[in-house]
Structure formats: structure tokens, C-alpha cells
Write a protein that holds these residues in place. Sequence first.
Motif, mmCIF file in Angstrom:
data_model
loop_
_atom_site.group_PDB
_atom_site.id
_atom_site.type_symbol
_atom_site.label_atom_id
_atom_site.label_comp_id
_atom_site.label_asym_id
_atom_site.label_seq_id
_atom_site.Cartn_x
_atom_site.Cartn_y
_atom_site.Cartn_z
ATOM 1 N N ARG A 24 26.117 -60.380 8.144
ATOM 2 C CA ARG A 24 25.839 -59.167 7.006
ATOM 3 C C ARG A 24 24.888 -58.249 7.793
ATOM 4 N NH1 ARG A 24 23.010 -60.779 2.172
ATOM 5 N NH2 ARG A 24 22.307 -62.538 3.661
ATOM 6 N N TYR A 25 24.177 -58.468 8.651
ATOM 7 C CA TYR A 25 23.036 -57.611 9.286
ATOM 8 C C TYR A 25 23.568 -57.078 10.726
ATOM 9 C CZ TYR A 25 20.507 -60.326 5.805
ATOM 10 O OH TYR A 25 20.309 -60.959 4.635
ATOM 11 N N VAL A 64 15.313 -54.308 -0.855
ATOM 12 C CA VAL A 64 15.591 -55.014 -0.016
ATOM 13 C C VAL A 64 14.444 -56.423 -0.110
ATOM 14 C CG1 VAL A 64 15.224 -55.542 2.529
ATOM 15 C CG2 VAL A 64 16.131 -53.322 1.745
ATOM 16 N N GLU A 111 15.487 -60.928 3.363
ATOM 17 C CA GLU A 111 16.215 -59.747 4.318
ATOM 18 C C GLU A 111 15.584 -58.877 5.273
ATOM 19 O OE1 GLU A 111 19.274 -56.207 3.391
ATOM 20 O OE2 GLU A 111 18.759 -57.608 1.716
ATOM 21 N N ARG A 171 16.049 -59.089 9.369
ATOM 22 C CA ARG A 171 16.338 -57.576 10.033
ATOM 23 C C ARG A 171 15.319 -57.838 11.303
ATOM 24 N NH1 ARG A 171 20.118 -54.455 7.938
ATOM 25 N NH2 ARG A 171 20.274 -54.704 5.551
#
Length: 573
Positions: free
Chosen positions: A484-485, A546, A550, A554
Motif C-alpha cells: 500500500r505504501y 494518518v 502508518e 512510511r
Amino acid sequence: MAVLVEDLDAFEASLGDLLIERGRLERAGVERARRLAEGSGERLHVLLPKLGLVSERDLAEALSERLDLPLVGSADFPEVPLLEERLSPRFLRESHVLPIAEGPEGLVLAMADPLDSYAIDALRLISGADLVVCVAEPSELEAAIERLYGQGGGGLNRLVEEVGEEGEEALDLDLDVERLKDLASEAPVIRLVNHLISKAVEARASDVHVEAFENRLRVRYRIDGVLVEVDPPPSRFRAALISRIKIMARLNIAERRLPQDGRIKLAIRGVPIDLRVSTIPTMHGEGVVLRVLDRQGVELDFAALGVTGHNLETYEEILDRPHGVFLVTGPTGSGKTTTLYAALVQLNKSEKKLLTVEDPIEYQLEGVNQIQVKPGIGLTFAHVLRSILRQDPDIIMIGEIRDVETAEIAVQAALTGHLVLSTLHTNDAAGTITRLLDMGVEDYLLTSTLTGVAAQRLVRRLCEDCRVQERALPELVEQLGLERYGSGGESMLWRAVGCERCNGTGYRGRTGVMETLVVDDEIRRLILRRAESKELQRAALSAGMVSMYEDGIRKALEGVTTIEEVLRVTRDV
């Protein structure tokens, strides 16, 4: 080559001017050091770092420039000792001098004080050679001498030998208080405590833990959030060592039955350091924890603290509002207060009046009116807050909301047009709202005043000198949802390796991972019907928040930290 200064007073005046010109020293500091130099007989350039007015590094650079001498560093020191048979390690340590090379011009010396003519003359006599003097930073010089000449525990062992058997008496915790005071005031014990503190600062420790057990004394440093045990002094020094710390913190050394809190101010390597001291009675004596507050080592900047991207935009939008309550939450030691200080630095403008109520005041901020709470005389958070509203502040920072009375006054201040910043102990942003409601704050007041809540944790930052990037295992990508990132390619993670710069840990420093909940209309509706924190969390995520997890993922993908660190601090969130 000898170091010749015909007029030492004129030289030191020019040295002070250079440091002032570089912004490393203030004129008032030079005058203060000069007055003390006249009374003590010490030279100005020796006193400046002792008083914490200038760092040893800055002084070494200034001496190098003014004397036109080379500045050497750790890479210039030899692998093996020179003139080992003719030089005493004790002389080298006390004189802060080290031969580092033999060249065509003579023996090259690294010196912390290149104006020490006694050491230069002694080395010339011992070596029978011409000398080439270089300037070195004292901490690097001491580390090199310890590496080349040290035996085992290094400085600690030598200090223990100096104290000798004197500490044996300290095993008796019912010692006469005056005798205990005498023991703690003796030079070797003073040096022993200073050694433990200076090593903690050099290791970038945030806390020093001194713990007494039946047959031993344990000393641990908290480095980047993790406790590391170090070589302790023998158990017989327990009472003398703890008494010395209590004397430095101006605590009652005769009181060993009750906890005490104090503060120590001192200079380590020319850098002013504040220590918060806490003592507590345990079964085998007192336990002491020293919180290290390095005022110069903290960057009060959002980017340096890990507030980036969406979180930074949200912070700036909330802080730009003229009134309301903004809370930063997390467990003890998660950097909440430092984040609020960074917010105050950003908000500190001449047209705004800022007032803080703290217990204790951790860092002094120029232009901010800071008030220290003193519950012993009735100066509590609630008492101070009632008074400071009459001081016409624009922005109020409350160190911590501990009870419903403080929370209600903070809310009332926000209702009357003030921006209120504070901290609270909760696990996540949504849980803060539930906690305030449980404390007794009315729901309609929260919806009118609460503008945002940030929750944060600290993770260790990867050492940039030795970190290694590697492809993430497919099972890990699937389990953590890393696709997803990414940008469609393979997910790459970073691994801690360890090198000399990070003491083999693979990490150096810490940064924050956080989530910032903005109180919008949907959140207000949920507050009014007293929804559970999970429902508040889902609503905030739907609105674009966020999550802490998450934000951490990141940062792990960017090489700031590791997946292991993110999972370590966000497992309970």
C-alpha cells in the motif's frame, strides 16, 4: 616549534573577541569568566568551558585559529603508543597531551591546552626532540589516551583506586550525617560522580539509573530509549555516591525514608547540562534516577522531531487558530513536552504573549513567561491557571492535565479566546477524548473548545553511516501490507548494522511517529453521543488521519527507522 604568546592577557582578549564574533560566546560571559579568573588564578581560556560558557569544540577551533596551529581529530591519533617506555600515562592524562607522530620537523603533540608551557618543556626534555604542537578537543584526546594506555575499566578503575578503602564505611547506612557529608565531599568521590555523569552525557543517555541491591550497585544509562548497563563502582561506595548526588541536588542527605526531587546544573565539556534528580527508598538503600536535559542538544524544530508530511500540515493548521485546546498525548518519555516546546518556538512572536505552567520547567525559552509549579506552598496547576488568565496571555501551555479541575480551567481559557496547549497520558489520539469525558469534562464544552489531539511515540533512528537497505520478504510485505505504501515496485526496508559512530547498536538518536486527530463536525457528533474510542478512531481515519502505525511504516520505508522499532512502539495502539 614552541607556542609563544608574549602578552597572554591580550591573547585571551582576542580569543574572547573571536568567540563573540562567531556567536559562540556573549560579552557578559567573558566578563564573568575574567572576574573569576582574577580570583582563582586560572587562565580565561581554561575557565570558559568549565563554566559552560563555550563548548570544548568551539574553544579548540578558536585556539587553533588564533595560534595558527593545526586542529587534529580522532583520525589523527596513532594506533600504538609513542615513547611508551619514557612517558607516564598519568602525566599524559593530567596534562591532556599525547604524542601522535614523529616527523621530519620533530615530535608532533596533540594538546588540549597548547599554552601549557610546563607540559611542552617536559615533553621536550623527555623526547630530546623538537616539538610540533597541534590543538585537540579534550574529549577526543582523553578517549585516545584511554585507548592507548587504559587498563580495563579505564577512568572508573582509577577513581575507585583513588577512593581506596574509604568507601567501606559507607556500607553503614546509619552513619553519622556529618561523616557521610564529609565522605561525599572528598575529591575522589566528587570525581567518581562527575565521571558517571560525563560518561552518560557522552553516550547521549537521557537517564542515569543508580540502583542499590544487597551485594552490588547497578548503574544503567537509557540510550535512545533502551537501558544499557555500564561498569558500576563497588557496592561499598553506595552511600557516599548517593549522598554526593543529593548534595549536588540540594536534597536532605539525612532523609532516606521518603522520596525526594531536585535539580543539578553543571557544565560537561563546556556544554551546560541540567539534571532532574529523583530519589526513592528501596530495600537495600536509595535508588536514584537522573534525567539528563541537554539544552543545546535538543532541536526544537518539527522536522527534527519527526513531525512531517500530513502531520506537519495538520499541526500548522491547528496552531494557526486563535483559540482552542490542542493536546499532545502518549506515555511517559514519549517526547510530548519537547513537541509542545517546538510548537511554542513556532508561535513565539512579538505580538503574542506566551505563558507556561510547568512541573518542572525542562527548557528555558527566550521570550516565553514560564512558571514553575510548587505544590508544597499551594502553587498548583489550577491555582496558577486562575491567576494567569488575568495576565492577558494569548497562548497558554500547561505542562500536563492531571485532574478534572485543571482540564476545566483549560477549557474555560479556550472559551475566552486563548490558545491552550497541554499534554495527557493516553495511548492514542481517540482515547484522549474518552479519557477527558471520563475525567468529568462536559461533552458540550469539549465540542466547543477541543481543536485537535496528537498522539506520539519515539522510535530509534537508524545510524546513517552503517544502515543497509534490503528487499523485504514477500511474507512480510503481505503481513504488514507494505504494498500500500510502495510505488508499484519491490518493497525495500532498512536494517540496523552497527559501527563505531553508533557504538555498535545500529541506531543513533530518536524520532517521533505520530497521529493527529482533527476535531471536525463528525467527531463532535460522536463526542455528544459519547461514542467509544474505536468509533472515534474510525471516523478520524475516514477523514484523512494518518495512524501512528502508518506514519511509522512510511519512516521505515524511507530508511529513518526499522520495521522492528515501529512494531515495538505501536503494538499497543
